[in-house]
Design a protein around this motif. Structure first.
Motif, PDB file in Angstrom:
ATOM      1  N   ALA A  60       8.597   7.183 -47.398  1.00 41.04           N
ATOM      2  CA  ALA A  60       7.454   7.134 -46.483  1.00 41.04           C
ATOM      3  C   ALA A  60       7.104   5.687 -46.143  1.00 41.04           C
ATOM      4  CB  ALA A  60       6.246   7.840 -47.103  1.00 41.04           C
ATOM      5  N   ARG A  61       7.134   4.819 -47.138  1.00 45.27           N
ATOM      6  CA  ARG A  61       6.846   3.399 -46.912  1.00 45.27           C
ATOM      7  C   ARG A  61       7.880   2.780 -45.963  1.00 45.27           C
ATOM      8  NH1 ARG A  61       5.908   1.493 -52.132  1.00 45.27           N
ATOM      9  NH2 ARG A  61       3.732   1.994 -51.834  1.00 45.27           N
ATOM     10  N   SER A  62       9.137   3.136 -46.148  1.00 44.76           N
ATOM     11  CA  SER A  62      10.200   2.625 -45.291  1.00 44.76           C
ATOM     12  C   SER A  62      10.030   3.119 -43.852  1.00 44.76           C
ATOM     13  CB  SER A  62      11.562   3.065 -45.839  1.00 44.76           C
ATOM     14  OG  SER A  62      12.591   2.619 -45.013  1.00 44.76           O
ATOM     15  N   GLU A  63       9.685   4.370 -43.711  1.00 38.44           N
ATOM     16  CA  GLU A  63       9.440   4.923 -42.376  1.00 38.44           C
ATOM     17  C   GLU A  63       8.279   4.196 -41.698  1.00 38.44           C
ATOM     18  OE1 GLU A  63       8.041   9.107 -40.289  1.00 38.44           O
ATOM     19  OE2 GLU A  63       8.936   9.185 -42.283  1.00 38.44           O
ATOM     20  N   ASN A  64       7.223   3.934 -42.457  1.00 36.24           N
ATOM     21  CA  ASN A  64       6.072   3.222 -41.894  1.00 36.24           C
ATOM     22  C   ASN A  64       6.419   1.772 -41.549  1.00 36.24           C
ATOM     23  OD1 ASN A  64       4.354   5.416 -41.886  1.00 36.24           O
ATOM     24  ND2 ASN A  64       3.690   5.061 -43.982  1.00 36.24           N
ATOM     25  N   ARG A  65       7.283   1.145 -42.359  1.00 31.16           N
ATOM     26  CA  ARG A  65       7.757  -0.213 -42.037  1.00 31.16           C
ATOM     27  C   ARG A  65       8.508  -0.215 -40.704  1.00 31.16           C
ATOM     28  NH1 ARG A  65       8.434  -1.375 -47.509  1.00 31.16           N
ATOM     29  NH2 ARG A  65      10.379  -0.241 -47.596  1.00 31.16           N
ATOM     30  N   ASN A  66       9.341   0.802 -40.515  1.00 27.56           N
ATOM     31  CA  ASN A  66      10.087   0.910 -39.255  1.00 27.56           C
ATOM     32  C   ASN A  66       9.143   1.111 -38.075  1.00 27.56           C
ATOM     33  OD1 ASN A  66      12.543   0.590 -40.546  1.00 27.56           O
ATOM     34  ND2 ASN A  66      12.902   2.783 -40.738  1.00 27.56           N
ATOM     35  N   LYS A  67       8.122   1.920 -38.273  1.00 29.73           N
ATOM     36  CA  LYS A  67       7.145   2.132 -37.206  1.00 29.73           C
ATOM     37  C   LYS A  67       6.420   0.829 -36.888  1.00 29.73           C
ATOM     38  CE  LYS A  67       6.263   6.983 -38.311  1.00 29.73           C
ATOM     39  NZ  LYS A  67       5.270   7.921 -38.871  1.00 29.73           N
ATOM     40  N   LEU A  68       6.029   0.096 -37.927  1.00 26.64           N
ATOM     41  CA  LEU A  68       5.357  -1.190 -37.708  1.00 26.64           C
ATOM     42  C   LEU A  68       6.254  -2.159 -36.956  1.00 26.64           C
ATOM     43  CD1 LEU A  68       3.447  -1.958 -41.025  1.00 26.64           C
ATOM     44  CD2 LEU A  68       2.469  -1.765 -38.741  1.00 26.64           C
ATOM     45  N   SER A  69       7.529  -2.157 -37.282  1.00 22.56           N
ATOM     46  CA  SER A  69       8.441  -3.102 -36.629  1.00 22.56           C
ATOM     47  C   SER A  69       8.651  -2.756 -35.158  1.00 22.56           C
ATOM     48  CB  SER A  69       9.770  -3.177 -37.368  1.00 22.56           C
ATOM     49  OG  SER A  69      10.494  -1.978 -37.206  1.00 22.56           O
ATOM     50  N   SER A  70       8.303  -1.535 -34.767  1.00 20.50           N
ATOM     51  CA  SER A  70       8.460  -1.149 -33.363  1.00 20.50           C
ATOM     52  C   SER A  70       7.298  -1.646 -32.491  1.00 20.50           C
ATOM     53  CB  SER A  70       8.582   0.376 -33.235  1.00 20.50           C
ATOM     54  OG  SER A  70       7.316   1.001 -33.420  1.00 20.50           O
ATOM     55  N   LEU A  71       6.240  -2.147 -33.125  1.00 20.66           N
ATOM     56  CA  LEU A  71       5.090  -2.631 -32.369  1.00 20.66           C
ATOM     57  C   LEU A  71       5.392  -3.982 -31.731  1.00 20.66           C
ATOM     58  CD1 LEU A  71       2.150  -1.855 -34.855  1.00 20.66           C
ATOM     59  CD2 LEU A  71       3.007  -0.420 -32.991  1.00 20.66           C
ATOM     60  N   THR A  72       4.842  -4.186 -30.543  1.00 17.56           N
ATOM     61  CA  THR A  72       4.955  -5.503 -29.909  1.00 17.56           C
ATOM     62  C   THR A  72       4.019  -6.476 -30.616  1.00 17.56           C
ATOM     63  OG1 THR A  72       3.168  -5.109 -28.332  1.00 17.56           O
ATOM     64  CG2 THR A  72       5.402  -4.407 -27.661  1.00 17.56           C
ATOM     65  N   ARG A  73       4.185  -7.745 -30.324  1.00 16.97           N
ATOM     66  CA  ARG A  73       3.321  -8.770 -30.925  1.00 16.97           C
ATOM     67  C   ARG A  73       1.854  -8.479 -30.604  1.00 16.97           C
ATOM     68  NH1 ARG A  73       0.767 -12.847 -28.974  1.00 16.97           N
ATOM     69  NH2 ARG A  73       1.871 -12.849 -27.002  1.00 16.97           N
ATOM     70  N   ARG A  74       1.548  -8.149 -29.364  1.00 18.19           N
ATOM     71  CA  ARG A  74       0.162  -7.882 -28.965  1.00 18.19           C
ATOM     72  C   ARG A  74      -0.364  -6.616 -29.634  1.00 18.19           C
ATOM     73  NH1 ARG A  74      -3.602 -11.176 -27.422  1.00 18.19           N
ATOM     74  NH2 ARG A  74      -2.750 -11.763 -25.427  1.00 18.19           N
ATOM     75  N   GLU A  75       0.475  -5.588 -29.752  1.00 21.45           N
ATOM     76  CA  GLU A  75       0.048  -4.374 -30.439  1.00 21.45           C
ATOM     77  C   GLU A  75      -0.273  -4.676 -31.902  1.00 21.45           C
ATOM     78  OE1 GLU A  75       2.562  -1.159 -27.708  1.00 21.45           O
ATOM     79  OE2 GLU A  75       3.436  -1.920 -29.577  1.00 21.45           O
ATOM     80  N   ARG A  76       0.504  -5.541 -32.525  1.00 19.14           N
ATOM     81  CA  ARG A  76       0.223  -5.936 -33.913  1.00 19.14           C
ATOM     82  C   ARG A  76      -1.103  -6.675 -34.015  1.00 19.14           C
ATOM     83  NH1 ARG A  76       6.099  -8.149 -35.903  1.00 19.14           N
ATOM     84  NH2 ARG A  76       7.163  -6.159 -35.740  1.00 19.14           N
ATOM     85  N   GLU A  77      -1.374  -7.546 -33.056  1.00 17.71           N
ATOM     86  CA  GLU A  77      -2.651  -8.270 -33.068  1.00 17.71           C
ATOM     87  C   GLU A  77      -3.812  -7.294 -32.946  1.00 17.71           C
ATOM     88  OE1 GLU A  77      -1.084 -12.443 -31.004  1.00 17.71           O
ATOM     89  OE2 GLU A  77      -2.029 -10.894 -29.743  1.00 17.71           O
ATOM     90  N   VAL A  78      -3.680  -6.332 -32.024  1.00 19.14           N
ATOM     91  CA  VAL A  78      -4.729  -5.320 -31.861  1.00 19.14           C
ATOM     92  C   VAL A  78      -4.857  -4.501 -33.142  1.00 19.14           C
ATOM     93  CG1 VAL A  78      -5.370  -3.215 -30.604  1.00 19.14           C
ATOM     94  CG2 VAL A  78      -4.551  -5.227 -29.343  1.00 19.14           C
ATOM     95  N   LEU A  79      -3.731  -4.092 -33.702  1.00 21.05           N
ATOM     96  CA  LEU A  79      -3.730  -3.324 -34.957  1.00 21.05           C
ATOM     97  C   LEU A  79      -4.482  -4.069 -36.052  1.00 21.05           C
ATOM     98  CD1 LEU A  79      -2.522  -1.112 -36.959  1.00 21.05           C
ATOM     99  CD2 LEU A  79      -0.678  -2.751 -37.279  1.00 21.05           C
ATOM    100  N   ASP A  80      -4.141  -5.328 -36.262  1.00 19.95           N
ATOM    101  CA  ASP A  80      -4.771  -6.110 -37.330  1.00 19.95           C
ATOM    102  C   ASP A  80      -6.288  -6.196 -37.145  1.00 19.95           C
ATOM    103  OD1 ASP A  80      -2.392  -6.532 -38.670  1.00 19.95           O
ATOM    104  OD2 ASP A  80      -2.035  -8.492 -37.742  1.00 19.95           O
ATOM    105  N   LEU A  81      -6.718  -6.405 -35.923  1.00 17.03           N
ATOM    106  CA  LEU A  81      -8.160  -6.525 -35.679  1.00 17.03           C
ATOM    107  C   LEU A  81      -8.863  -5.186 -35.822  1.00 17.03           C
ATOM    108  CD1 LEU A  81      -8.032  -9.065 -32.728  1.00 17.03           C
ATOM    109  CD2 LEU A  81      -8.913  -9.487 -35.038  1.00 17.03           C
ATOM    110  N   VAL A  82      -8.243  -4.129 -35.326  1.00 17.02           N
ATOM    111  CA  VAL A  82      -8.865  -2.802 -35.402  1.00 17.02           C
ATOM    112  C   VAL A  82      -8.982  -2.337 -36.857  1.00 17.02           C
ATOM    113  CG1 VAL A  82      -8.522  -0.364 -34.834  1.00 17.02           C
ATOM    114  CG2 VAL A  82      -8.267  -2.107 -33.061  1.00 17.02           C
TER     115      VAL A  82
END
Length: 163
Positions: A88-110
């Motif tokens: 499950a952790r590996s699957e979630n890592r893969n999902k996180l890696s699919s995010l764009t830089r801006r999506e990651r920034e939004v994710l971190d703030l949210v």
């Protein structure tokens, strides 16, 4: 079979490499199966060493067969659960890696508790853009709620989240 749950039953006295050395060698090679150490010559220092090395139990001979079988079953269940969590952790890592830089920034703030409006101000983008990125994050992470997203992100430390 590295793809199936299992456990190690190792004797302290084995030809060549002893059970503790074998266990340590396997761990160093990334094969961290739960281990039961058995011995006919146990002492406290060996038991302590085995437990510090990650052994599940230290059993002295003679032992009851049923006791050993119960330990083995417990270890196999533990390994199966550990494999499930890691998958499950590996699957979630893969999902996180699919995010764009801006999506990651939004994710971190949210997930840090910022509202969409605060996120927009901090990133100097429009509220609508934040909403679109947040929607993409929710879709890519395959979550239905912010609470689910926070739970997933909480399983990672900062270094894993930014990879």
């Amino acid at each position: 079979d590295v793809n199936r749950p299992g456990c190690l039953v190792l004797d302290i006295r084995m030809p060549g490499m002893n059970g503790l050395e074998l266990h340590q060698t396997l761990i160093s090679r990334g094969m961290a199966l739960p281990a039961i150490i058995i011995t006919g010559f146990g002492d406290v220092s060996l038991a302590v060493q085995a437990m510090k090395q990650g052994a599940v139990d230290f059993v002295e001979k003679p032992f009851h067969n049923q006791h050993l079988l119960d330990l083995i079953q417990r270890c196999v269940r533990r390994d199966a659960q550990s494999r499930h969590v890691e998958a499950a952790r590996s699957e979630n890592r893969n999902k996180l890696s699919s995010l764009t830089r801006r999506e990651r920034e939004v994710l971190d703030l949210v997930v840090s508790g910022k509202s969409n409006r605060e996120t927009a101000e901090l990133l100097d983008i429009s509220l609508k853009t934040v909403e679109v990125h947040r929607s993409h994050v929710m879709d890519k992470m395959d979550v239905a709620s912010l609470a689910n997203l926070v739970q997933i992100i909480a399983t990672f430390d900062d270094s894993q989240r930014t990879r």
